[in-house]
Design a protein around this motif. Structure first.
Motif, PDB file in Angstrom:
ATOM      1  N   ARG A  62       1.318  -1.195  -0.105  1.00  0.00           N
ATOM      2  CA  ARG A  62       0.220   0.300   0.399  1.00  0.00           C
ATOM      3  C   ARG A  62       0.474   0.967   0.019  1.00  0.00           C
ATOM      4  NH1 ARG A  62      -5.427   0.858   1.216  1.00  0.00           N
ATOM      5  NH2 ARG A  62      -5.570  -0.941   1.862  1.00  0.00           N
ATOM      6  N   HIS A  63       2.169   1.266   0.238  1.00  0.00           N
ATOM      7  CA  HIS A  63       2.937   2.814   0.286  1.00  0.00           C
ATOM      8  C   HIS A  63       4.230   2.454  -0.849  1.00  0.00           C
ATOM      9  CE1 HIS A  63       1.292   2.086   4.697  1.00  0.00           C
ATOM     10  NE2 HIS A  63       1.830   1.422   5.109  1.00  0.00           N
ATOM     11  N   VAL A  64       3.627   1.423  -1.661  1.00  0.00           N
ATOM     12  CA  VAL A  64       4.930   2.008  -3.481  1.00  0.00           C
ATOM     13  C   VAL A  64       3.930   2.158  -4.024  1.00  0.00           C
ATOM     14  CG1 VAL A  64       5.593   0.435  -4.869  1.00  0.00           C
ATOM     15  CG2 VAL A  64       6.089  -0.544  -2.200  1.00  0.00           C
ATOM     16  N   VAL A  65       5.057   3.527  -4.602  1.00  0.00           N
ATOM     17  CA  VAL A  65       4.115   4.099  -6.340  1.00  0.00           C
ATOM     18  C   VAL A  65       4.875   3.326  -6.960  1.00  0.00           C
ATOM     19  CG1 VAL A  65       4.625   5.650  -7.197  1.00  0.00           C
ATOM     20  CG2 VAL A  65       3.560   5.769  -5.083  1.00  0.00           C
ATOM     21  N   PRO A 146       5.873  14.612  -5.612  1.00  0.00           N
ATOM     22  CA  PRO A 146       4.528  14.896  -5.110  1.00  0.00           C
ATOM     23  C   PRO A 146       3.372  14.548  -4.933  1.00  0.00           C
ATOM     24  CG  PRO A 146       5.574  16.601  -6.698  1.00  0.00           C
ATOM     25  CD  PRO A 146       6.736  15.019  -6.895  1.00  0.00           C
ATOM     26  N   PHE A 147       3.221  12.786  -6.406  1.00  0.00           N
ATOM     27  CA  PHE A 147       2.689  12.263  -6.970  1.00  0.00           C
ATOM     28  C   PHE A 147       2.696  11.247  -4.922  1.00  0.00           C
ATOM     29  CE2 PHE A 147       1.442   7.832  -7.512  1.00  0.00           C
ATOM     30  CZ  PHE A 147      -0.045   7.894  -7.423  1.00  0.00           C
ATOM     31  N   GLY A 148       3.466  11.093  -4.853  1.00  0.00           N
ATOM     32  CA  GLY A 148       3.816   9.936  -3.947  1.00  0.00           C
ATOM     33  C   GLY A 148       3.303  10.641  -2.757  1.00  0.00           C
ATOM     34  N   LEU A 149       3.626  11.720  -2.493  1.00  0.00           N
ATOM     35  CA  LEU A 149       3.629  12.475  -0.881  1.00  0.00           C
ATOM     36  C   LEU A 149       1.830  12.462  -1.304  1.00  0.00           C
ATOM     37  CD1 LEU A 149       6.100  14.616  -0.900  1.00  0.00           C
ATOM     38  CD2 LEU A 149       5.941  13.333   0.575  1.00  0.00           C
ATOM     39  N   ALA A 150       1.007  12.820  -2.279  1.00  0.00           N
ATOM     40  CA  ALA A 150      -0.462  12.923  -2.049  1.00  0.00           C
ATOM     41  C   ALA A 150      -0.505  11.547  -1.853  1.00  0.00           C
ATOM     42  CB  ALA A 150      -0.401  13.798  -3.972  1.00  0.00           C
ATOM     43  N   PRO A 154       4.640  11.128   3.075  1.00  0.00           N
ATOM     44  CA  PRO A 154       6.083  10.852   3.757  1.00  0.00           C
ATOM     45  C   PRO A 154       6.300   9.497   4.406  1.00  0.00           C
ATOM     46  CG  PRO A 154       4.731  13.113   4.686  1.00  0.00           C
ATOM     47  CD  PRO A 154       3.330  12.271   4.108  1.00  0.00           C
ATOM     48  N   GLY A 155       7.797   9.403   3.125  1.00  0.00           N
ATOM     49  CA  GLY A 155       8.196   8.229   3.915  1.00  0.00           C
ATOM     50  C   GLY A 155       7.503   6.996   2.492  1.00  0.00           C
ATOM     51  N   PHE A 156       7.280   6.816   1.937  1.00  0.00           N
ATOM     52  CA  PHE A 156       6.078   6.470   0.329  1.00  0.00           C
ATOM     53  C   PHE A 156       7.814   5.879  -0.446  1.00  0.00           C
ATOM     54  CE2 PHE A 156       7.036  10.034  -1.854  1.00  0.00           C
ATOM     55  CZ  PHE A 156       7.312   9.366  -3.151  1.00  0.00           C
ATOM     56  N   LEU A 157       7.494   4.453  -0.915  1.00  0.00           N
ATOM     57  CA  LEU A 157       8.967   3.866  -1.466  1.00  0.00           C
ATOM     58  C   LEU A 157       8.629   4.114  -2.989  1.00  0.00           C
ATOM     59  CD1 LEU A 157       8.239   0.283   0.651  1.00  0.00           C
ATOM     60  CD2 LEU A 157      10.185   1.427   0.671  1.00  0.00           C
ATOM     61  N   LEU A 158       9.999   4.582  -3.631  1.00  0.00           N
ATOM     62  CA  LEU A 158       9.888   4.451  -5.057  1.00  0.00           C
ATOM     63  C   LEU A 158      10.158   3.741  -5.952  1.00  0.00           C
ATOM     64  CD1 LEU A 158       8.807   6.782  -7.103  1.00  0.00           C
ATOM     65  CD2 LEU A 158      11.484   7.575  -6.986  1.00  0.00           C
ATOM     66  N   GLN A 159       8.893   2.711  -6.450  1.00  0.00           N
ATOM     67  CA  GLN A 159       9.220   2.029  -7.886  1.00  0.00           C
ATOM     68  C   GLN A 159       9.792   2.600  -8.950  1.00  0.00           C
ATOM     69  OE1 GLN A 159       7.874   0.801 -10.140  1.00  0.00           O
ATOM     70  NE2 GLN A 159       9.365  -1.267 -10.742  1.00  0.00           N
ATOM     71  N   ASP A 160      11.343   2.148  -9.343  1.00  0.00           N
ATOM     72  CA  ASP A 160      11.302   2.296 -10.775  1.00  0.00           C
ATOM     73  C   ASP A 160      12.386   1.308 -11.482  1.00  0.00           C
ATOM     74  OD1 ASP A 160      13.537   3.455 -10.329  1.00  0.00           O
ATOM     75  OD2 ASP A 160      13.564   5.208 -10.303  1.00  0.00           O
ATOM     76  N   ASP A 161      12.853   1.079 -12.683  1.00  0.00           N
ATOM     77  CA  ASP A 161      13.386  -0.081 -13.081  1.00  0.00           C
ATOM     78  C   ASP A 161      14.478   0.234 -13.533  1.00  0.00           C
ATOM     79  OD1 ASP A 161      13.015   1.233 -15.520  1.00  0.00           O
ATOM     80  OD2 ASP A 161      11.448   0.411 -16.460  1.00  0.00           O
TER      81      ASP A 161
END
Length: 199
Positions: A62-65, A146-150, A154-161
């Motif tokens: 639930r905390h991953v973007v 900004p998308f992750g924070l909204a 704060p503290g979200f997990l950012l995923q990219d390849d």
């Protein structure tokens, strides 16, 4: 149809052949496509899956973007291949097709960036020209964070390849210096593990 004509000198319609194959339990399906993987890729994917095997929706996912770019061809050519196979045999290796990620492309295409979290979708951003590390850093600062924070906070997990622009020195330095998110490790050559690919 051609084989029957050449070997048995029998002429029959494609519809008749299709009905007989279906009756025998061989349904028409798209082929499974999977990335071309080295032994190192397989080991990294297994290690990543093993590490995340106990993650739950409520506490972790639930905390991953999830973020990614996609290139879409303006002229339609899906390159689909269909096979006849029995039910529940999608992962039989003889019917699967390996594919290699191609960078760049010819004219007649558009590249976009987007992100998704558990309950939200970002706006679609059209990328002008070729994406490089500097351009991706701007996407992170102006769009992804900004998308992750909204959507998560704060503290979200950012995923990219592991695309080249995602792993350049400037971007990795940005990940280390910021305090608003945690950059998620991701195994190389694993688009099939990323839910944003379906999106």
């Amino acid at each position: 149809q051609q084989t029957l004509q050449e070997t048995l000198h029998v002429t029959t319609s494609q519809m008749t052949i299709s009905r007989r194959l279906t009756k025998a339990g061989l349904w028409s399906n798209r082929t499974l496509k999977f990335p071309k993987l080295t032994a190192a890729h397989r080991a990294a994917r297994f290690q990543w899956a093993h590490h995340h095997r106990h993650w739950s929706a409520q506490q972790h996912w639930r905390h991953v973007v999830f973020t990614d770019e996609s290139r879409f061809c303006v002229q339609w050519n899906d390159g689909r291949v269909r096979v006849r196979r029995k039910k529940n045999s999608r992962y039989a290796q003889q019917d699967a097709v390996q594919w290699v990620t191609r960078r760049g492309g010819s004219g007649g295409s558009v590249m976009i960036w987007a992100a998704a979290s558990w309950n939200h979708l970002s706006a679609v951003e059209v990328i002008d020209g070729t994406l490089n590390g500097q351009g991706y850093a701007e996407i992170l600062r102006n769009l992804a964070v900004p998308f992750g924070l909204a959507s998560v906070g704060p503290g979200f997990l950012l995923q990219d390849d592991n695309a080249t622009p995602h792993r350049c020195a400037a971007v990795m330095q940005l990940h280390e210096q910021q305090q608003q998110y945690v950059h998620m490790e991701w195994p190389a050559n694993s688009p099939d593990m990323n839910p944003i690919e379906h999106l």
